[in-house]
Design a protein around this motif. Structure first.
Motif, short mmCIF file in Angstrom:
data_model
loop_
_atom_site.label_atom_id
_atom_site.label_comp_id
_atom_site.label_asym_id
_atom_site.label_seq_id
_atom_site.Cartn_x
_atom_site.Cartn_y
_atom_site.Cartn_z
N PHE A 66 -4.11 10.38 60.79
CA PHE A 66 -4.51 9.70 62.03
C PHE A 66 -5.95 10.03 62.39
CE2 PHE A 66 -0.17 8.59 62.32
CZ PHE A 66 -0.07 7.56 63.25
N PHE A 69 -8.30 7.58 60.30
CA PHE A 69 -8.50 6.25 60.88
C PHE A 69 -9.04 6.33 62.31
CE2 PHE A 69 -5.35 5.40 57.54
CZ PHE A 69 -5.97 4.35 56.89
N GLY A 70 -8.64 7.37 63.05
CA GLY A 70 -9.02 7.48 64.44
C GLY A 70 -10.50 7.72 64.64
N SER A 72 -13.11 6.65 62.99
CA SER A 72 -13.86 5.39 62.90
C SER A 72 -13.60 4.52 64.12
CB SER A 72 -13.48 4.65 61.62
OG SER A 72 -14.14 3.40 61.55
N PHE A 73 -12.34 4.40 64.52
CA PHE A 73 -11.99 3.56 65.67
C PHE A 73 -12.62 4.09 66.95
CE2 PHE A 73 -9.27 2.60 69.30
CZ PHE A 73 -9.14 1.22 69.19
N ASP A 76 -16.37 3.42 67.11
CA ASP A 76 -16.63 2.03 67.47
C ASP A 76 -16.37 1.78 68.95
OD1 ASP A 76 -17.32 1.52 64.88
OD2 ASP A 76 -15.43 0.56 64.34
N PHE A 122 -5.38 11.73 65.98
CA PHE A 122 -6.16 10.57 66.42
C PHE A 122 -7.21 10.99 67.45
CE2 PHE A 122 -7.00 6.85 69.05
CZ PHE A 122 -7.20 5.86 68.08
N PHE A 213 -15.23 -3.32 64.96
CA PHE A 213 -13.90 -2.75 64.76
C PHE A 213 -13.29 -3.25 63.45
CE2 PHE A 213 -14.33 -2.30 69.35
CZ PHE A 213 -13.82 -1.03 69.54
N HIS A 214 -12.90 -2.31 62.62
CA HIS A 214 -12.18 -2.66 61.40
C HIS A 214 -11.33 -1.46 61.01
CE1 HIS A 214 -11.01 -4.26 57.62
NE2 HIS A 214 -11.88 -5.26 57.66
N ILE A 215 -10.02 -1.61 61.12
CA ILE A 215 -9.10 -0.50 60.93
C ILE A 215 -9.16 0.08 59.52
CG2 ILE A 215 -7.15 -1.93 60.24
CD1 ILE A 215 -7.05 1.20 62.52
N LEU A 216 -9.56 -0.74 58.55
CA LEU A 216 -9.59 -0.27 57.15
C LEU A 216 -10.95 0.26 56.72
CD1 LEU A 216 -7.50 -3.07 55.39
CD2 LEU A 216 -6.72 -0.85 56.21
N ARG A 217 -11.92 0.29 57.64
CA ARG A 217 -13.25 0.73 57.24
C ARG A 217 -13.28 2.13 56.61
NH1 ARG A 217 -16.69 1.74 61.50
NH2 ARG A 217 -16.27 -0.34 62.25
#
Length: 408
Positions: A66, A69-70, A72-73, A76, A122, A213-217
Motif C-alpha cells: 500500500f 501505490f500510496g 504516488s497517489f 499527486d 498507504f 493521477f494514475h494508479i499504475l504509475r
C-alpha cells in the motif's frame, strides 16, 4: 529563517519521526503476537500451520504494497489540493490505522488488524511530501541542516518505535501493559501531529496537476528501470539487495522468538539497537565514499552485507546475534550508499531527478517480495531462511562484479 517558517517546519519533523516510529513499532509486536508455534492470536483461533504463515505474510506484505501505490497517489493529491491538507490527512489516517490495529487486538480480529496495517502503509506514502516541504521552506543556508534533522528524526523514530512496542506490550514489566497499548500510544502521537500541522504548517500553493493521477504509475516506474541498458543490471542488483534486507529485517524477530524465546521488551530492544546502528553505518559510508572508488564501495559493501547475513544464519547464541545485527546494519548502509553512487554513475545527468522515484519503487518491490518469506517457514528453519537471504545478497554482489568487469 523567520519564526513563522521555523514553527511551520517543526511539525514536519515530528510527522517524519511518528511515521518511522509506527513502522518500527510493528515488528516486535508481530513476532510476539503472531509468530511462533504458540503465539497468542493463532492458538486462540485454532489456526492451521499453513494459514499461520499466510497471515504472517499478509501482515508483512500489506504495508509496503500500500505504501508502493500510496506514495504516488498522495504526491499527486498534494499537487492538486495542497501539501498541508494532504499531510494533515495522512497523519489522521495514520492515527486511525494505529487505533484500528489496537482495537483489532482487543476484539481478536485479524481482518481489522490487516485493514489497519494496509492503511498505515498507504498513509506512510506522505513521507516524501514532508521531505520536499522542509527542503522548499528552508533557506539555502539552512537547507542542508534541516534535511540532516530529518535524518535524525528518522533514526529516532526507528529507535523509539521498537522500544515503545517492546516495553508497553510486556505484561511482565507491568500488568497494565498490553499488546494494544503501543498502538494506542502511536495513535495519540499521530493525532497530535495532525493537530499541530493544522495550526502551524504553512500552505504551499497547489500546482493543480489534476491529470497526473494514475494508479499504475509506480509499476511503470519500476519497469522503466529495466528498460535502460546502462541501468538494468544495477537495478537488478539493488532489488536483490533489498529483498535480502527485507527478509532479515522482517524475520529476525521471529528468529529471536523461536530460537532464543525473546520477550516483547527484548525484541523491542534489539530493533532499537538496529535503528541506532544504521546511522553508524551511514557515517562510515560517508567517510569511506571519497576514499575509495565507486566500484570498490559497491563490491565491498555487498560482500560485507552477504557476510553479515551468513554470520546471522549460523548464530547459535544471542550474543552473536547482536554482533551480526550490528554488522548487518552497518554493512547495509555501506552497500546502500555504494548502490546510490552506482545509480548516479549509470544515469545520464539529465535523468538524475528520475533516480529518486526509481529507487523508491525498487525498495517497495523488494519489501513486497520479501514479505512473502514467512511462507518459507513451512519448509525451512529461520536459520536456513537467513542463509537464503545471504544467497540473494551474494547474487547482487556477483551481478555487480560481472557488470564492472564487462563495462571496463
Amino acid at each position: 529563517m523567520t519564526v513563522k517558517s521555523k514553527r511551520s517546519i517543526v511539525p514536519c519533523f515530528f510527522s517524519v519521526a511518528i511515521d518511522i516510529m509506527g513502522y518500527g513499532l510493528v515488528y516486535p509486536l508481530i513476532a510476539a503476537m503472531f509468530a511462533g508455534e504458540h503465539s497468542a492470536f493463532f492458538i486462540k483461533h485454532h489456526i492451521s500451520q499453513d494459514m499461520h504463515f499466510f497471515y504472517l505474510s499478509a501482515i508483512y506484505v500489506l504495508y509496503p504494497l500500500f505504501m508502493f501505490f500510496g506514495s504516488s497517489f498522495i504526491s499527486d493529491l498534494a499537487d492538486t489540493i495542497g501539501r498541508k491538507k494532504v499531510m494533515i490527512l495522512s497523519m489522521a489516517l495514520l492515527c486511525f490505522s494505529f487505533w484500528l490495529m489496537g482495537s483489532s487486538i482487543e476484539q481478536e480480529s485479524f481482518a481489522l488488524f490487516l485493514c489497519g496495517r494496509a492503511l498505515s502503509g498507504f498513509a506512510a506514502g506522505s513521507q516524501p511530501i514532508a521531505h520536499t516541504t522542509v527542503a522548499e521552506m528552508s533557506p539555502l543556508r539552512a537547507k542542508s541542516h534541516n534535511l540532516g534533522i530529518i535524518a535524525v528524526c528518522q533514526a529516532l523514530g526507528l529507535i523509539l518505535g521498537p522500544l515503545v512496542a517492546g516495553i508497553f506490550s510486556d505484561t511482565a514489566l507491568n500488568p497494565a501493559f498490553s499488546y494494544e497499548l503501543p498502538f494506542y500510544i502511536a495513535s495519540i502521537l499521530a493525532a497530535i501531529g495532525a493537530i499541530w500541522m493544522a495550526f502551524s504548517l504553512e500552505e504551499i500553493q497547489a500546482k493543480g496537476m489534476k491529470d497526473r493521477f494514475h494508479i499504475l504509475r509506480p509499476i511503470f516506474i519500476f519497469l522503466d528501470a529495466f528498460k535502460h541498458k546502462t541501468l538494468r543490471v544495477v537495478a537488478f542488483s539493488f532489488l536483490m539487495m533489498q529483498i535480502a534486507f527485507g527478509i532479515y529485517f522482517q524475520l529476525i524477530s521471529i528468529f529471536l522468538k523461536d530460537v532464543f524465546q525473546y520477550k516483547s521488551w527484548e525484541l523491542g530492544l534489539f530493533y532499537a539497537f538496529l535503528g541506532a546502528a544504521f546511522p553508524v553505518g551511514l557515517g562510515c559510508a560517508r567517510y569511506l565514499a571519497p576514499r575509495m572508488s565507486m566500484q570498490a564501495g559497491v563490491l565491498w559493501g555487498l560482500f560485507a552485507l552477504t557476510a553479515s547475513l551468513v554470520i546471522a544464519g549460523f548464530c547459535l547464541n544471542h550474543e552473536l546475534v547482536w554482533f551480526a545485527g550490528f554488522l548487518f546494519a552497518v554493512t547495509d548502509m555501506l552497500a546502500y550508499v555504494g548502490m546510490v553512487r552506482a545509480f548516479s554513475h549509470a544515469l545520464e545527468r539529465r535523468r538524475q531527478g528520475w533516480e529518486t522515484g526509481t529507487f523508491g519503487a525498487l525498495i517497495g518491490v523488494g519489501f513486497i517480495v520479501s514479505g512473502f518469506s514467512p511462507n518459507l517457514l513451512d519448509s525451512f528453519s529461520t536459520h536456513a531462511i537467513l542463509l537464503i537471504a545471504a544467497g540473494i545478497a551474494a547474487v547482487a554482489w556477483l551481478t555487480m562484479t560481472l557488470h564492472f568487469k564487462v563495462s571496463k
